[in-house]
Design a protein around this motif. Structure first.
Motif, PDB file in Angstrom:
ATOM      1  N   ALA A 185      18.129  -9.770  -5.440  1.00 25.36           N
ATOM      2  CA  ALA A 185      19.460 -10.256  -5.791  1.00 25.36           C
ATOM      3  C   ALA A 185      19.499 -11.736  -6.147  1.00 25.36           C
ATOM      4  O   ALA A 185      20.463 -12.187  -6.772  1.00 25.36           O
ATOM      5  N   VAL A 194      24.831  -8.143  -8.916  1.00 29.59           N
ATOM      6  CA  VAL A 194      25.775  -8.351  -7.828  1.00 29.59           C
ATOM      7  C   VAL A 194      27.143  -8.738  -8.380  1.00 29.59           C
ATOM      8  O   VAL A 194      28.179  -8.176  -8.002  1.00 29.59           O
ATOM      9  N   LYS A 198      30.603  -6.439  -8.231  1.00 27.95           N
ATOM     10  CA  LYS A 198      31.843  -6.889  -7.603  1.00 27.95           C
ATOM     11  C   LYS A 198      33.001  -6.828  -8.589  1.00 27.95           C
ATOM     12  O   LYS A 198      34.119  -6.451  -8.225  1.00 27.95           O
ATOM     13  N   VAL A 204      28.969  -4.315  -2.258  1.00 23.39           N
ATOM     14  CA  VAL A 204      27.598  -4.687  -2.600  1.00 23.39           C
ATOM     15  C   VAL A 204      26.811  -5.115  -1.369  1.00 23.39           C
ATOM     16  O   VAL A 204      27.228  -6.008  -0.621  1.00 23.39           O
ATOM     17  N   ALA A 206      23.139  -6.672  -0.682  1.00 28.39           N
ATOM     18  CA  ALA A 206      22.074  -7.331  -1.432  1.00 28.39           C
ATOM     19  C   ALA A 206      21.041  -7.895  -0.475  1.00 28.39           C
ATOM     20  O   ALA A 206      21.342  -8.189   0.685  1.00 28.39           O
ATOM     21  N   ALA A 221      28.214 -10.910  -2.870  1.00 32.57           N
ATOM     22  CA  ALA A 221      27.708  -9.790  -2.070  1.00 32.57           C
ATOM     23  C   ALA A 221      28.494  -9.659  -0.772  1.00 32.57           C
ATOM     24  O   ALA A 221      28.759 -10.650  -0.090  1.00 32.57           O
ATOM     25  N   VAL A 224      24.515  -9.279   3.095  1.00 33.49           N
ATOM     26  CA  VAL A 224      23.202  -9.759   2.684  1.00 33.49           C
ATOM     27  C   VAL A 224      22.209  -9.442   3.793  1.00 33.49           C
ATOM     28  O   VAL A 224      22.413  -9.831   4.950  1.00 33.49           O
TER      29      VAL A 224
END
Length: 344
Positions: A185, A194, A198, A204, A206, A221, A224
């Protein structure tokens, strides 16, 4: 076309030019960065090539900036030779350029005009060659207005990676509210994936290293996770049943498939197609040829960059003559954003 007197010889796994073509008497030489043989970064050299002219349905662009990408490296090392049967050297890399139109050919619809700032995707496997040149001739279908308020270097980083991300997400056929995972990402394609996900209303997940976590969060994101060989397990911790779709920007292939739900879809960027189990669908995607002639799609990406939906990231701008250095930097890894060659 190059003169019929061009002498060349073939050897196993590489092509060697005996000499470079000279512009015709009274013609204009165009500076380009190309190669007469496949190999390491050192094969890239400054060349004088005959001036190109726009034909029907084409425009000529005075290039100010050309982004450097992994597919350029693949061309340099011979990985695209299978897509260029019968092509003679020199081979000119470059699939992302920004500049100003200085010549238009016949059979255009008026959308493009001389003096217009544009971004474009030359097809370097075609007879015209790629974008590492002062002037390039490109099909009008692959040219759109540059994002307003963006300099040439930043503008040149947009189209190929963003269109790759767009094609990848479209292949998932996700609906707003669905979850999607993106590996790699922090990279050029992954970052755009990403941001576009969105914008599509997706949730998302990532991956990122510790130094890139805030960067990836900045792309939007929702979650994460730490990147690495166990990223699939980390995704499963967030979504115990697995995600329905995943864009594999880090090319982890079999290592990442456990993150997917049964019957999920994995999008691969470098041709891997399986095998996989649990009814998972693997969809290898590439931007050429369809993506580079999707004028509506390319223009939409340019407008999203203009509106701040997409982040244009320049790692470093180098003089065009240092293309070999840019390739070495890219191959060494760790570059965040795009390397750009300055032809202005």
């Amino acid at each position: 076309m190059f003169p019929s007197s061009w002498k060349y010889r073939r050897r196993v796994d590489r092509v060697v030019c005996a000499s470079l073509p000279a512009p015709s008497r009274g013609g204009v030489a165009v500076k380009a960065i190309g190669m007469c043989e496949f190999g390491g970064p050192e094969v890239l050299q400054l060349m004088d090539l005959p001036e190109p002219h726009a034909g029907a349905g084409e425009v000529r662009i005075r290039v100010h900036a050309a982004a450097v990408s992994p597919t350029d490296v693949l061309l340099r090392t011979g990985g695209h030779a299978v897509r260029m049967p019968g092509r003679r050297p020199p081979f000119v890399p470059g699939m992302d350029v920004a500049g100003v139109i200085d010549q238009v050919g016949p059979q255009l619809d008026g959308r493009l005009s001389v003096g217009q700032r544009v971004v474009a995707m030359p097809l370097f496997t075609g007879p015209r060659g790629g974008g590492y040149a002062e002037h390039v001739v490109v099909s009008a279908e692959s040219v759109v207005a540059a994002p307003a308020g963006v300099d040439f270097a930043a503008a040149s980083t947009l189209l190929m990676n963003a269109m790759t991300a767009r094609i990848a997400l479209d292949a998932l056929e996700s609906q707003p509210g669905d979850s999607v995972a993106v590996t790699g990402a922090a990279g050029a394609v992954g970052g755009y994936a990403v941001e576009l996900a969105k914008a599509d209303g997706l949730v998302v997940i990532a991956d990122a290293s510790s130094v890139d976590t805030e960067l990836v969060r900045g792309f939007g994101a929702d979650h994460v996770v730490q990147r690495g060989n166990d990223v699939a397990a980390r995704i499963r911790e967030l979504v115990p049943g697995g995600v329905p779709g995943l864009v594999d920007g880090s090319v982890q292939t079999t290592e990442i498939t456990p993150a997917l739900a049964d019957g999920g879809t994995l999008v691969e960027l470098q041709g891997w197609s399986g095998p996989v189990e649990r009814d998972i669908t693997v969809r290898p995607i590439m931007v050429a040829p369809g993506g580079i002639t999707d004028t509506v799609g390319l223009d939409r990406l340019a407008r999203q960059a203009e509106d701040g939906v997409l982040s244009l990231r320049v790692a470093e701008v180098l003089p065009a003559a240092q293309a070999h250095r840019a390739h070495r930097m890219l191959e060494a890894g760790g570059v965040r954003g795009r390397l750009v060659l300055d032809f202005s």
